[in-house]
Design a protein around this motif. Structure first.
Motif, short mmCIF file in Angstrom:
data_model
loop_
_atom_site.label_atom_id
_atom_site.label_comp_id
_atom_site.label_asym_id
_atom_site.label_seq_id
_atom_site.Cartn_x
_atom_site.Cartn_y
_atom_site.Cartn_z
N ALA A 90 2.23 11.95 5.30
CA ALA A 90 1.90 11.86 3.88
C ALA A 90 1.03 10.63 3.65
CB ALA A 90 3.16 11.80 3.02
N ALA A 91 0.36 10.61 2.50
CA ALA A 91 -0.43 9.45 2.08
C ALA A 91 -0.03 9.14 0.64
CB ALA A 91 -1.92 9.74 2.19
N VAL A 92 0.40 7.91 0.41
CA VAL A 92 0.89 7.50 -0.91
C VAL A 92 0.08 6.31 -1.37
CG1 VAL A 92 2.84 6.54 -2.17
CG2 VAL A 92 3.21 8.37 -0.53
N GLY A 93 -0.41 6.40 -2.59
CA GLY A 93 -1.21 5.33 -3.15
C GLY A 93 -2.10 5.86 -4.25
N ASP A 94 -3.18 5.16 -4.48
CA ASP A 94 -4.11 5.52 -5.54
C ASP A 94 -5.14 6.52 -5.02
OD1 ASP A 94 -4.78 3.43 -3.87
OD2 ASP A 94 -6.08 2.44 -5.31
N PHE A 95 -4.67 7.70 -4.62
CA PHE A 95 -5.53 8.73 -4.06
C PHE A 95 -5.92 9.73 -5.15
CE2 PHE A 95 -3.27 7.15 -0.37
CZ PHE A 95 -4.28 7.09 0.60
N ALA A 96 -7.22 9.80 -5.41
CA ALA A 96 -7.71 10.75 -6.41
C ALA A 96 -7.70 12.15 -5.82
CB ALA A 96 -9.12 10.37 -6.84
#
Length: 927
Positions: free
Chosen positions: A516-522
């Motif tokens: 998974a990728a967590v953060g400010d992903f548009a």
């Protein structure tokens, strides 16, 4: 009579001879082969069923008409190699058709043999859809293809909405060989248990498949939350058990099982009784299953096909295949294999089969599949099974029998699909979710971007999570709402000095380097193609930030709302309207009359007092009122625009760069700043066609401020394009910059997972729960606590109003005034002409009276000539004097003149009558 008797005798002899020849043409025996594994679940039921079918065919005098059907059976021993050898040996015996095999694998091999020798192959158990007529033209499937069985499985998955989690894709597929030991089965199930999916579809060999469930039970895979969908092999196994072992049945609780649908009928019940009696006599311990019924019908298909073949006058002949010969001392005896000369005709007769067998209608469609394929859907529970519904390719899932639905129009809509309630594994009546977080002991690998700035969103921290920020808190809060534990391991991506490339992080998720990728992903288009995103937890969109300068006070600030051109045209229009109204009202309105000085003051006073709606002069003419109404509307627009513009000028800030929106930014040719690593760069280049050389990458808030302060002339940028959350944080530190224009994209931020990951769907639900409970806003307020500068784009970039915004309104007003004046002057000219004619009509009347005293005839002639003379307009001075006169005075004068004219006309008429009378009096004596 004698010749007649001779003729009849000859005809009788010819008829007898024809019957004798026909009977001789039909062979006394026809050989038919069979290939299957005798000692198997399917073979034990099929072998006896085939033998009984052959007996029934030979006992039925309506079929084959005395030709004996000779069955030649061969045991394939569930071996592709042995099956091929047995098939070749069978072909040496000149069979016209082969029933079998029961294995699809052997079917593929044998189909090549029958294709070469033109011998039809009818299989009652080879269900592999790849055994198609296009590749194997002499293969005929007399049972239901697995193509329909897999459609039934897909319909069940769709009905319980498990495909919404996994997209109805097979996440893991493993082959279990027929003779696999417990260890092999254990390894396969263990790997399957490590997957997220909990929907297991079992499609294996019926003779070894039962061991799967005992191993699954030991692995605790028969507990609540699991779904087991088993194809028709298990139904065949259960139907074959005469005394079911309750220990084995305990491993099957909660399974959904498919079974070929066979309608209950007297013929089926009679055959079942007959089969059971024969099985007892032969000490067969296995029971009858559905494949036995299809094997029985297959024999009748062959018998009817041979019968029709012979009735058509076809001969059963075999010829040598020139391609098959023994060479170099080979002992395979390939030369003994013969081609069935009538194989093509036999194949066509078999495909034309149409009768009702034990399994129902026996008829083939254009794809050589049986018509009306259908399955019973069973739910295993206790010591038996329970029917929960049916599936057919006609109407999908239903609780009504397919035969009943065939009488109605087909309906496969989702609303029409229905099954009875199911008791699932673990004795649960709640429909399982269909997946769980994989129980492999490994935490979820979560990639987090490490950035040098915007720490409020994502930042490295201390503690077990080693990351903090707004995005991290939302992710952790959503994870806690899941109904199952999800251990996570945060992996920071980047060195903290420069922004990492966000697309690279998403690619790591797609490549399974991260879970998974967590953060400010548009959530943007190119990312959704390779990864699965959750519901957005914050709205975002690209905006423009530009430097602004504070407005300075000025004694002449009240003139700034309008440009000089606007002021001049507005003043001229005021005066023009005043003059127009004065002209229209002067003749009829006493308030617009008086001395020249007074009238000039009235014009200017009326014009400019209308701006404040304080004019005291009333309009009485229709044209004057019409012009005034239009003018009052124009004044209202001018006042409103002036007030709004002046308010903005006195209270707002002005742009330093002149950028007012995305269009002016694109056309300016000035350098543009963007946040390095984000999707903004690709968007500006690919969507807005901005050249790469104009784009300046920036990483930190301070770099943003420095670049904007320097401006394009000193190596900085004219504006920065970034997403709204970043801009809000930036403006909370620097109030001398503002958002200009509107948000020109709409997206949001979400958490990224692998394609079809069920976590994305569950976390989306959790995010919605956070939003509905207000916790999402509370987390936002905790991290965005700094007071932000006003970012209302209406407070930036105020421009002066010019003529371009009002020229249409002014033009309409001016045209209406001109139209009113034109109508007014046309009326004046018409009135003046009428006035002049009335004056001319009065003068000739007096002259005629004087002339009448001298000479009545001459006076009459002069009067006629004067009346025929056209009226003339007076001089310009006379017209001006006429216009200056009051309307009432002119009307009164014209009325008086018209009255005098009428009186004079009446007097002239009396004198004429008197003169005529006098003339008559003098003329009488002379007569």
């Amino acid at each position: 009579m004698a010749p007649l008797r001779v003729m009849l005798l000859r005809l009788a002899l010819l008829a007898v001879a024809a019957v004798t020849v026909t009977a001789a043409a039909r062979p006394s025996e026809v050989a038919v082969g069979s290939l299957f594994t005798y000692d198997s679940t399917i073979g034990r039921a099929a072998r006896l069923a085939i033998e009984l079918a052959v007996d029934d065919v030979n006992a039925d005098r309506t079929v084959l008409a005395g030709t004996h059907l000779n069955l030649l059976a061969q045991d394939t021993n569930c071996s592709g190699f042995l099956g091929t050898i047995e098939a070749l040996q069978l072909m040496e015996r000149n069979v016209v058709a082969v029933i079998g095999p029961q294995s699809s694998g052997i079917g593929h091999v044998i189909s090549h043999v029958v294709n070469e020798l033109h011998v039809p192959l009818l299989s009652f158990a080879a269900t592999d859809p790849t055994l198609s007529a296009s590749e194997y033209p002499y293969f005929i499937r007399t049972t239901i293809s697995d193509y329909f069985q897999m459609n039934a499985v897909a319909s069940i998955v769709d009905y319980y909405q498990w495909k919404e989690q996994r997209g109805a894709r097979i996440s893991y597929k493993a082959a279990i060989p027929p003779n696999s030991n417990t260890e092999v089965i254990n390894d396969v199930l263990f790997k399957a248990n490590m997957m997220e999916s909990r929907v297991m579809v079992v499609h294996v060999n019926p003779d070894t498949g039962m061991r799967i469930f005992s191993v699954a039970n030991k692995l605790q895979m028969m507990a609540s939350g699991y779904v087991w969908i088993v194809t028709d092999w298990l139904a065949a196994v259960l139907d074959s058990l005469t005394s079911r072992d309750r220990k084995d049945m305990s491993h099957l609780q909660g399974l959904i099982v498919l079974r070929q649908h066979i309608l209950e009928s007297d013929a089926k019940n009679k055959f079942t009784s007959k089969w059971n009696n024969a099985a007892r006599n032969r000490s067969i311990t296995s029971g009858l299953n559905s494949y036995g019924f299809y094997a029985y019908d297959s024999v009748w298909v062959v018998a009817r096909g041979i019968d029709q073949f012979l009735n058509n006058g076809q001969q059963i002949n075999f010829s040598t295949d020139p391609m098959l010969h023994d060479s170099n001392g080979s002992t395979l005896h390939l030369s003994t294999l013969k081609i069935f000369d009538g194989g093509e005709q036999m194949l066509q007769q078999l495909l034309l089969t149409n009768f009702t067998g034990l399994t129902g209608p026996v008829q083939f469609n254009s794809d050589r599949n049986l018509v009306h394929p259908a399955y019973d859907i069973l739910n295993i529970g206790g010591s038996g099974s329970r029917l929960i519904g049916y599936w057919s390719n006609y109407s999908g899932l239903s609780v009504a029998a397919p035969e009943f639905l065939y009488q109605k129009p087909p309906n496969t809509s989702s609303l029409a699909q229905r099954l009875h309630n199911v008791v699932w594994p673990g004795d649960s009546t709640t429909t399982p979710k269909g997946w769980v977080f994989p129980n492999n002991g490994q935490p979820l690998r979560v990639g987090v971007p490490m950035k040098p700035s915007f720490k409020e969103l994502v930042a490295g921290g201390k503690g077990p999570d080693n990351v903090t920020g707004y995005c991290i808190d939302i992710f952790n809060a959503a994870i806690k709402l899941l109904p199952y534990p999800v251990p996570c391991q945060f992996i920071t991506i980047g060195d903290g000095r420069k922004n990492p490339n966000y697309d690279d992080i998403i690619n790591m998720v797609a490549a399974n380097s991260l879970d998974a990728a967590v953060g400010d992903f548009a959530i943007v288009r190119n990312r959704t193609k390779i990864a699965e995103f959750t519901q957005p937890y914050i709205e975002s969109g690209l905006v423009i930030v530009a430097p602004v300068k504070q407005a300075t006070s000025s004694a002449w600030a009240f003139l700034k709302p309008f440009t000089l051109e606007m002021w001049c045209v507005t003043g001229a229009l005021f005066i023009f309207v005043g003059i127009a109204v004065w002209i229209l009202e002067h003749r009829s309105n006493e308030e617009f009359r008086g001395s020249p000085r007074r009238q000039l003051i009235t014009i200017f006073w009326f014009s400019f007092s209308t701006m404040f709606f304080s004019h005291r002069q009333n309009t009485v003419s229709a044209l004057g009122r019409f012009v005034l109404i239009i003018w009052m509307f124009v004044v209202l627009i001018i006042n409103s625009s002036y007030t709004a513009s002046l308010t903005s000028i006195l209270t707002v800030q002005q742009l330093a760069s002149g950028i007012t929106g995305i269009d002016s930014l694109i056309s300016s040719g000035l350098p543009i700043g963007y946040q390095d690593g984000k999707f903004t760069r690709n968007y500006l280049i690919e969507e807005l066609n901005i050249p790469d050389y104009r784009l300046v990458p920036l990483n930190t808030i301070q770099e943003y401020a420095d670049a904007l302060k320097r401006g394009p002339k000193d190596g900085g940028v004219a504006a920065i394009v970034d997403e709204m959350p970043y801009v809000e944080i930036f403006l909370s530190y620097h109030c001398n910059f503002r958002i200009v224009g509107q948000e020109f994209t709409k997206e949001g931020w979400g958490f990224a997972f692998k394609r079809d990951s069920p976590l994305a769907a569950d976390l989306s639900t959790a995010i919605l729960q956070l939003s509905e409970s207000g916790q999402l806003q509370r987390i936002h307020d905790e991290w965005f606590t700094r007071p932000s500068c006003s970012s209302d784009d209406s407070e930036v970039g105020v421009t002066r109003l010019g003529l371009g915004s009002f020229w249409g309104l002014f033009l309409v007003c001016a045209l209406i005034c001109l139209l009113a004046l034109v109508v007014f002057f046309i009326r004046i000219c018409w009135q003046y002409n009428k006035y002049s004619n009335s004056e001319a009509a009065g003068e000739p009347s007096a002259a005629a009276a004087a002339a009448a005293a001298a000479d009545a005839a001459a006076a009459s002639t002069d009067a006629v000539e004067r009346q025929r003379r056209p009226s003339r307009l007076g001089s310009f001075k006379e017209i001006i004097q006429f216009v200056d006169k009051k309307e009432e005075e002119i009307k009164r004068t014209m009325k008086r003149r018209l009255s005098e004219k009428d009186n004079q006309a009446a007097g002239s008429s009396d004198k004429d009558n008197q003169a005529a009378g006098s003339s008559d009096a003098h003329s009488v004596p002379s007569a």
